[in-house]
Motif scaffolding. Sequence first.
Motif, short mmCIF file in Angstrom:
data_model
loop_
_atom_site.label_atom_id
_atom_site.label_comp_id
_atom_site.label_asym_id
_atom_site.label_seq_id
_atom_site.Cartn_x
_atom_site.Cartn_y
_atom_site.Cartn_z
N SER A 116 9.82 -5.27 -3.43
CA SER A 116 9.96 -3.81 -3.55
C SER A 116 8.99 -3.09 -2.62
N VAL A 117 7.80 -3.65 -2.42
CA VAL A 117 6.82 -3.05 -1.51
C VAL A 117 7.32 -3.13 -0.08
N ILE A 118 7.85 -4.28 0.30
CA ILE A 118 8.37 -4.47 1.66
C ILE A 118 9.53 -3.53 1.93
N ALA A 119 10.39 -3.33 0.92
CA ALA A 119 11.56 -2.46 1.09
C ALA A 119 11.17 -1.02 1.37
N LYS A 120 10.00 -0.60 0.90
CA LYS A 120 9.56 0.79 1.05
C LYS A 120 8.71 1.02 2.30
N LEU A 121 8.38 -0.04 3.04
CA LEU A 121 7.57 0.15 4.24
C LEU A 121 8.35 0.97 5.26
N PRO A 122 7.75 2.01 5.82
CA PRO A 122 8.48 2.87 6.77
C PRO A 122 8.76 2.13 8.08
N GLY A 123 9.87 2.49 8.68
CA GLY A 123 10.26 1.83 9.93
C GLY A 123 9.73 2.51 11.16
N ASP A 124 9.14 3.70 11.01
CA ASP A 124 8.72 4.47 12.19
C ASP A 124 7.23 4.32 12.48
N VAL A 125 6.62 3.23 12.04
CA VAL A 125 5.21 3.00 12.34
C VAL A 125 5.08 1.96 13.44
N ASP A 126 3.92 1.97 14.10
CA ASP A 126 3.68 1.01 15.19
C ASP A 126 3.22 -0.35 14.68
N ALA A 127 2.56 -0.36 13.52
CA ALA A 127 1.99 -1.61 13.00
C ALA A 127 1.65 -1.45 11.53
N LEU A 128 1.39 -2.57 10.88
CA LEU A 128 0.94 -2.59 9.50
C LEU A 128 -0.52 -2.99 9.43
N LEU A 129 -1.30 -2.28 8.61
CA LEU A 129 -2.65 -2.72 8.27
C LEU A 129 -2.52 -3.50 6.97
N VAL A 130 -2.77 -4.80 7.02
CA VAL A 130 -2.59 -5.68 5.86
C VAL A 130 -3.96 -6.16 5.39
N VAL A 131 -4.35 -5.75 4.19
CA VAL A 131 -5.63 -6.16 3.63
C VAL A 131 -5.35 -6.94 2.34
N LEU A 132 -4.90 -8.17 2.54
CA LEU A 132 -4.62 -9.11 1.46
C LEU A 132 -5.34 -10.41 1.80
N GLY A 133 -5.70 -11.18 0.79
CA GLY A 133 -6.39 -12.43 1.05
C GLY A 133 -5.78 -13.59 0.30
N GLY A 134 -6.13 -14.80 0.71
CA GLY A 134 -5.73 -16.01 0.00
C GLY A 134 -4.23 -16.13 -0.19
N SER A 135 -3.83 -16.54 -1.39
CA SER A 135 -2.40 -16.74 -1.67
C SER A 135 -1.63 -15.43 -1.62
N ASP A 136 -2.29 -14.29 -1.87
CA ASP A 136 -1.61 -13.00 -1.75
C ASP A 136 -1.13 -12.77 -0.32
N ALA A 137 -2.00 -13.06 0.65
CA ALA A 137 -1.63 -12.89 2.05
C ALA A 137 -0.48 -13.83 2.42
N VAL A 138 -0.57 -15.08 1.98
CA VAL A 138 0.48 -16.06 2.30
C VAL A 138 1.81 -15.63 1.69
N ASN A 139 1.80 -15.18 0.43
CA ASN A 139 3.04 -14.75 -0.22
C ASN A 139 3.65 -13.55 0.50
N PHE A 140 2.81 -12.58 0.87
CA PHE A 140 3.35 -11.41 1.56
C PHE A 140 3.91 -11.79 2.92
N LEU A 141 3.17 -12.56 3.70
CA LEU A 141 3.64 -12.95 5.03
C LEU A 141 4.95 -13.70 4.96
N THR A 142 5.09 -14.59 4.00
CA THR A 142 6.32 -15.37 3.84
C THR A 142 7.49 -14.47 3.49
N GLN A 143 7.28 -13.56 2.54
CA GLN A 143 8.38 -12.70 2.11
C GLN A 143 8.71 -11.65 3.16
#
Length: 417
Positions: free
Chosen positions: A213-240
């Motif tokens: 649901s978070v990924i679905a709401k990310l805007p398409g008109d940005v140049d980049a994402l600032l991702v501040v997640l760590g450990g398994s949270d980062a891996v899960n987000f990157l995979t999805q």
Amino acid sequence: MTSLTRQCMRMLALAALFAVVAGTADAQQVVKIGLLATLEGPFAAGGQDGMRGAELAVKQRNGVVAGKKIEIIKASSDAKPDVAVNATRKLVEQDKVDIMVGPLSGSEGIAVKNYSKSQPGTTFINGSSGAQATTLQDPSPNFFRFNTEGAQWMVGLGEYALKTKGYKKMALIAEDYAFPYSQVQGFMTEYCKAGGHVTHKAWVPLGGKDYSSVIAKLPGDVDALLVVLGGSDAVNFLTQYEQAGGNKPMVGGSITVDQTVLNFKGKRRESLLGTPSAGPIADSYDAPEWKKFVADYKANFKDGFPSPSLFAYVYYINMKAALDGLDAVKGDLSGGQAKYREALKNLKLQTPTGVVTLDENRQAIGTTFVTEVAAGADGVYYNKVVKVVPNVNQRLGMSKADFDKVGLGSRDVPNCP
């Protein structure tokens, strides 16, 4: 009572006295250090590496400081403040440790700092927790942090993202607790001042599994994402994000592209090449002290990462500070550890990335590295140095008045839509 009986009783009494004296002498020759890290939950891999770093500092001294044996008593938490305090309480009140090293995570650090005020006879030294408020807000006189913190770790990255990478508009996804607030504050204060805009913020629970649901709401008109997640949270987000077809470049928090994350397998991992980040270490740093630290880490921990993680490094320098302080006072912890704490306050800590000193709140002033993810000839991913920022203080180079205008990081601070 016969003379023989009296003589036997005197001998037994003397033996008992000698046993007490010997036991006291043995106790005085041992310094007990409690070591707390997050060994369960999303940061378990980081906690394990933090333990390795702390153990390395002890091994380098062969387990002895000023003629006293160092006894390590370990405990585990799971990134929850109440669990961290309960584990710390056991080490301090039941195991009677002289010194505490830990915890790992930001909100844990704030909670342990608060607990330390109730235990004036014990000295507390941070593990790797990096929330600003731990030392900047209501500091504890017996809590020391020899690592720079989350906001300090991001200095230089905001300008680099805008001026070098050309990311004028960004969206944010970060875990919803104290450490990411500090990371975002350190990044956005600089990025917004330089003219950048963060148009969307998504704060997610620590230990999340489903980011659809978070990924679905990310805007398409940005140049980049600032991702501040760590450990398994980062891996899960990157995979999805990969599975959802996401293709925006990223700027990473200090533990988002740390060794604990770079070693996960998957296609999205390849897209991390070139990702900028910042923190207290850079895998490719060329200083001989850093190279020696890496070599020692690899020699002692065959089950470790290709290069020490941020957690290993930060736990290492905090444990090293604990031991260097003991050395400075020849192991003397008498008088409520007053001499020891004075030595810690004045310590010029020699670390693999340079000298660290403490400010008036017993908070580290040190070096930050701006980095980019690169791949070695052997295919191993690492963070290469692109910029070194020395002597970063907790107010990020600002005056107190200017820093107070920005304020501590939170869900809403800073803001530059």
